[in-house]
Design an enzyme around this catalytic site. Structure first.
Site, PDB file in Angstrom:
ATOM      1  N   ASP A  10       0.903  -1.228   0.069  1.00 40.73           N
ATOM      2  CA  ASP A  10      -0.120  -0.107  -0.010  1.00 40.73           C
ATOM      3  C   ASP A  10       1.011   1.367  -0.173  1.00 40.73           C
ATOM      4  OD1 ASP A  10      -3.340   0.434   0.792  1.00 40.73           O
ATOM      5  OD2 ASP A  10      -2.138   2.095   0.866  1.00 40.73           O
ATOM      6  N   LEU A  34      -6.773  -4.219  -5.156  1.00 34.64           N
ATOM      7  CA  LEU A  34      -7.624  -3.317  -4.517  1.00 34.64           C
ATOM      8  C   LEU A  34      -7.282  -1.881  -4.662  1.00 34.64           C
ATOM      9  CD1 LEU A  34      -7.965  -5.824  -1.850  1.00 34.64           C
ATOM     10  CD2 LEU A  34     -10.347  -4.642  -2.147  1.00 34.64           C
ATOM     11  N   THR A  79      -3.115   5.782 -11.030  1.00 33.16           N
ATOM     12  CA  THR A  79      -2.885   4.757 -10.371  1.00 33.16           C
ATOM     13  C   THR A  79      -3.909   3.843 -10.599  1.00 33.16           C
ATOM     14  OG1 THR A  79      -2.457   5.957  -8.221  1.00 33.16           O
ATOM     15  CG2 THR A  79      -3.958   4.126  -7.854  1.00 33.16           C
ATOM     16  N   THR A  83     -16.025  -1.784  -9.640  1.00 30.39           N
ATOM     17  CA  THR A  83     -17.253  -1.275  -9.108  1.00 30.39           C
ATOM     18  C   THR A  83     -18.240  -1.535 -10.276  1.00 30.39           C
ATOM     19  OG1 THR A  83     -18.078   0.805  -8.581  1.00 30.39           O
ATOM     20  CG2 THR A  83     -16.002   0.941 -10.067  1.00 30.39           C
ATOM     21  N   ASP A  84     -19.375  -1.492  -9.510  1.00 29.74           N
ATOM     22  CA  ASP A  84     -20.678  -1.424 -10.489  1.00 29.74           C
ATOM     23  C   ASP A  84     -20.653   0.064 -11.346  1.00 29.74           C
ATOM     24  OD1 ASP A  84     -21.631   0.325  -8.267  1.00 29.74           O
ATOM     25  OD2 ASP A  84     -23.315  -0.855  -7.943  1.00 29.74           O
ATOM     26  N   GLU A  85     -19.894   1.057 -10.965  1.00 30.55           N
ATOM     27  CA  GLU A  85     -20.109   2.218 -11.511  1.00 30.55           C
ATOM     28  C   GLU A  85     -19.643   2.192 -12.783  1.00 30.55           C
ATOM     29  OE1 GLU A  85     -19.265   5.668  -8.993  1.00 30.55           O
ATOM     30  OE2 GLU A  85     -19.308   4.777  -7.319  1.00 30.55           O
ATOM     31  N   TYR A 109     -13.432   8.680 -12.184  1.00 30.77           N
ATOM     32  CA  TYR A 109     -13.433   7.570 -11.318  1.00 30.77           C
ATOM     33  C   TYR A 109     -13.666   6.426 -12.237  1.00 30.77           C
ATOM     34  CZ  TYR A 109     -14.112   3.807  -7.990  1.00 30.77           C
ATOM     35  OH  TYR A 109     -14.235   2.687  -7.096  1.00 30.77           O
ATOM     36  N   LYS A 114     -11.757   3.192 -13.794  1.00 29.66           N
ATOM     37  CA  LYS A 114     -11.871   1.432 -13.355  1.00 29.66           C
ATOM     38  C   LYS A 114     -12.278   0.724 -14.199  1.00 29.66           C
ATOM     39  CE  LYS A 114     -11.730   0.142  -9.689  1.00 29.66           C
ATOM     40  NZ  LYS A 114     -10.512  -0.394  -9.056  1.00 29.66           N
ATOM     41  N   ARG A 173     -28.956   3.567  -4.758  1.00 26.71           N
ATOM     42  CA  ARG A 173     -27.478   3.022  -4.706  1.00 26.71           C
ATOM     43  C   ARG A 173     -27.899   1.741  -3.899  1.00 26.71           C
ATOM     44  NH1 ARG A 173     -26.561   6.174  -7.864  1.00 26.71           N
ATOM     45  NH2 ARG A 173     -24.761   7.476  -7.943  1.00 26.71           N
TER      46      ARG A 173
HETATM   47  N1  LIG Z   1     -15.846   1.573  -1.534  1.00 28.51           N
HETATM   48  C1  LIG Z   1     -16.536   0.856  -2.217  1.00 28.51           C
HETATM   49  O1  LIG Z   1     -18.022   0.992  -1.925  1.00 28.51           O
HETATM   50  C2  LIG Z   1     -16.244   0.232  -3.352  1.00 28.51           C
HETATM   51  C3  LIG Z   1     -16.898  -0.390  -4.167  1.00 28.51           C
HETATM   52  C4  LIG Z   1     -16.800  -1.175  -5.399  1.00 28.51           C
HETATM   53  C5  LIG Z   1     -15.532  -1.476  -5.518  1.00 28.51           C
HETATM   54  N2  LIG Z   1     -14.621  -0.706  -4.896  1.00 28.51           N
HETATM   55  C6  LIG Z   1     -13.437  -1.010  -5.214  1.00 28.51           C
HETATM   56  O2  LIG Z   1     -12.448  -1.449  -4.172  1.00 28.51           O
HETATM   57  C7  LIG Z   1     -11.159  -1.130  -4.027  1.00 28.51           C
HETATM   58  C8  LIG Z   1     -11.015  -0.573  -2.658  1.00 28.51           C
HETATM   59  O3  LIG Z   1     -11.957   0.567  -2.347  1.00 28.51           O
HETATM   60  P1  LIG Z   1     -11.868   1.244  -0.932  1.00 28.51           P
HETATM   61  O4  LIG Z   1     -13.071   1.816  -0.783  1.00 28.51           O
HETATM   62  O5  LIG Z   1     -11.222   0.348   0.053  1.00 28.51           O
HETATM   63  O6  LIG Z   1     -10.918   2.589  -1.405  1.00 28.51           O
HETATM   64  P2  LIG Z   1      -9.999   3.197  -0.333  1.00 28.51           P
HETATM   65  O7  LIG Z   1      -9.920   4.591  -0.908  1.00 28.51           O
HETATM   66  O8  LIG Z   1     -10.398   3.082   1.208  1.00 28.51           O
HETATM   67  O9  LIG Z   1      -8.620   2.569  -0.142  1.00 28.51           O
HETATM   68  C9  LIG Z   1      -7.545   2.498  -1.224  1.00 28.51           C
HETATM   69  C10 LIG Z   1      -6.128   1.993  -0.363  1.00 28.51           C
HETATM   70  O10 LIG Z   1      -5.412   2.034  -1.994  1.00 28.51           O
HETATM   71  C11 LIG Z   1      -4.259   2.818  -1.492  1.00 28.51           C
HETATM   72  N3  LIG Z   1      -3.483   3.162  -2.884  1.00 28.51           N
HETATM   73  C12 LIG Z   1      -4.130   4.162  -3.450  1.00 28.51           C
HETATM   74  N4  LIG Z   1      -3.015   4.410  -4.633  1.00 28.51           N
HETATM   75  C13 LIG Z   1      -2.102   3.369  -4.618  1.00 28.51           C
HETATM   76  C14 LIG Z   1      -0.882   3.554  -5.399  1.00 28.51           C
HETATM   77  N5  LIG Z   1      -0.733   4.111  -6.391  1.00 28.51           N
HETATM   78  N6  LIG Z   1      -0.373   2.254  -4.668  1.00 28.51           N
HETATM   79  C15 LIG Z   1      -0.593   1.777  -3.881  1.00 28.51           C
HETATM   80  N7  LIG Z   1      -1.462   1.589  -3.053  1.00 28.51           N
HETATM   81  C16 LIG Z   1      -2.402   2.855  -3.146  1.00 28.51           C
HETATM   82  C17 LIG Z   1      -4.708   3.645  -0.538  1.00 28.51           C
HETATM   83  O11 LIG Z   1      -3.493   4.008   0.259  1.00 28.51           O
HETATM   84  C18 LIG Z   1      -5.658   2.993   0.255  1.00 28.51           C
HETATM   85  O12 LIG Z   1      -4.928   2.249   1.472  1.00 28.51           O
HETATM   86  C19 LIG Z   1     -10.929   0.058  -5.094  1.00 28.51           C
HETATM   87  O13 LIG Z   1     -10.494  -0.687  -6.348  1.00 28.51           O
HETATM   88  C20 LIG Z   1     -12.312   0.595  -5.644  1.00 28.51           C
HETATM   89  O14 LIG Z   1     -12.567   0.846  -6.999  1.00 28.51           O
HETATM   90  C21 LIG Z   1     -15.033   0.124  -3.848  1.00 28.51           C
END
Ligand SMILES: NC(=O)c1ccc[n+]([C@@H]2O[C@H](COP(=O)([O-])OP(=O)(O)OC[C@H]3O[C@@H](n4cnc5c(N)ncnc54)[C@H](O)[C@@H]3O)[C@@H](O)[C@H]2O)c1
Length: 352
Positions: A35, A83, A102, A132-134, A158, A162, A222
């Site tokens: 991370d 993730l 990223t 994501t579903d988005e 965003y 994705k 949502r």
């Molecule tokens: N939160 C939701 O509701 C949701 C729903 C569907 C999918 N997702 C997907 O799930 C994944 C996690 O989402 P989340 O809500 O936990 O996100 P978050 O923003 O809480 O966490 C993202 C993590 O990635 C790390 N990160 C960011 N850029 C980085 C890089 N360049 N190298 C290494 N680490 C890096 C950050 O430090 C952080 O710890 C994402 O891919 C997101 O698209 C999220």
């Protein structure tokens, strides 16, 4: 060690739940959490497992190809659960480049390192990409669900980033034969979510009697899923999903934003001992987000049918648990909102 798994973004919201589940459930797996610790990454999310013998944390950027190559070599990685991402739609509107860097280039970099390490020895390897579903765009106010075959139609920077990363993952499967899986999940909620996202932000705002800014008239819909149910689905799909496949993950649990906000107000007020309706006056309607998709709703029947996954929590129960968790972990919240955790990283890592 039976397996060696690289989990990226494990210090974030969903990632920390996945890391915790794997570290505890699979003592004979090595779990490497990579991370970058952006503003959204918080090692306090993992304080209960950071000493586990099968857990290793590496601070680094998925865009750093040399580091990714080195991790595959050093830890003999045979599975990736990816993730790491920039995840907040509002931020993507102001800074789309960081999202492209990223989410698109970072994913491609990780795919490249996996391909170099695994090519011609794909057996037993898996690159699992969390999405994501988005990416599917918007649905009409009522009727219709996103399925795995719905055409991609992303509207925000965003979701565009994705969508692009999903395509690169599938391209690696189709072009090189890399074993990959993609899952597209609906909105997650639960403990350890960064308080820029609606549910923790509003719980905290109600506690401090601050305004609750709702986009438009709060009509957007949502589908919500408890984060631990998502983590369980990831575990199941990582072990039993079919390479090359996509699975949708959702709760069959649609809520209009305004109804969700009212549920939060009722729940927080009750837990704080406030009179009924006390915090309703904090709700304020603000100009809608540009490109705000009206409705997302996901059909996760393939996952139910093929792998037998079921969400374990009803929404009201999940919200109850979530509100309780944030109220009981005010220090966690206050550390973030006061910038205390920035000082911690400054001391440990010389800043971000
Ligand atoms: N939160 C939701 O509701 C949701 C729903 C569907 C999918 N997702 C997907 O799930 C994944 C996690 O989402 P989340 O809500 O936990 O996100 P978050 O923003 O809480 O966490 C993202 C993590 O990635 C790390 N990160 C960011 N850029 C980085 C890089 N360049 N190298 C290494 N680490 C890096 C950050 O430090 C952080 O710890 C994402 O891919 C997101 O698209 C999220």
């Amino acid at each position: 060690m039976k397996r060696s798994i690289l989990i990226t973004g494990g210090a974030g919201f969903i990632g920390s739940h996945v890391v915790r589940l794997f570290v505890r459930k699979y003592p004979d797996y090595r779990i490497v959490n990579l991370d970058k610790l952006t503003y959204a990454g918080n090692l306090a999310n993992l304080s209960d497992i950071e000493q586990a013998p099968n857990y290793t944390f590496v601070r680094g950027d998925i865009c750093d190809l040399e580091l990714m190559r080195e991790l595959f070599r050093r830890y003999a990685i045979d599975g990736v659960i990816h993730l790491a991402a920039e995840s907040h739609v509002d931020r993507s509107i102001h800074d789309p480049f960081t999202f492209a860097r990223t989410n698109v280039m970072g994913t491609l970099t990780l795919l490249q390192a996996a391909r170099e390490a695994w090519e011609n020895a794909w057996e037993g390897k898996l690159f699992y990409h969390i999405s994501t579903d988005e990416v599917y765009g918007a649905l009409p106010a009522s009727g219709g669900l996103f399925s795995e075959t719905t055409r991609y139609d992303p509207h925000s920077p965003y979701s565009a980033s994705k969508a692009s990363s999903d395509h690169f993952v599938r391209a690696c499967h189709d072009t090189y034969g890399m074993p990959t899986v993609v899952t597209n999940c609906s909105n997650n909620y639960g403990p350890y979510q960064f308080p820029e996202k609606l549910i923790p932000l509003f719980i905290n705002n109600i506690r401090h009697r601050r305004p609750l800014p709702v986009y438009g008239r709060g009509e957007n819909v949502r589908d919500w899923l408890y984060v631990e149910d998502h983590a369980r689905a990831i575990d199941l799909i990582f072990h039993r999903g079919h390479p090359g496949e996509t699975y949708n993950i959702g709760g069959f649990n649609e809520w209009r934003n305004i109804d969700l906000v009212r549920l939060l107000v009722r729940t927080v007020d009750r837990m704080l001992g406030n009179p009924e309706g006390y915090s309703e006056e904090l709700i304020t309607f603000v100009t809608d987000r540009p490109g705000h998709d009206l409705r997302y709703a996901i059909d996760s029947s393939k996952l139910h049918r093929e792998l037998g996954w079921e969400p374990s929590l009803q929404f009201e129960e999940g919200i109850e648990r979530t509100v309780r968790w944030y109220l009981d972990h005010q220090e966690w919240m206050d550390n973030i909102t006061s910038g205390e955790y920035e000082k911690y990283y400054e001391a440990m890592y010389g800043g971000r």
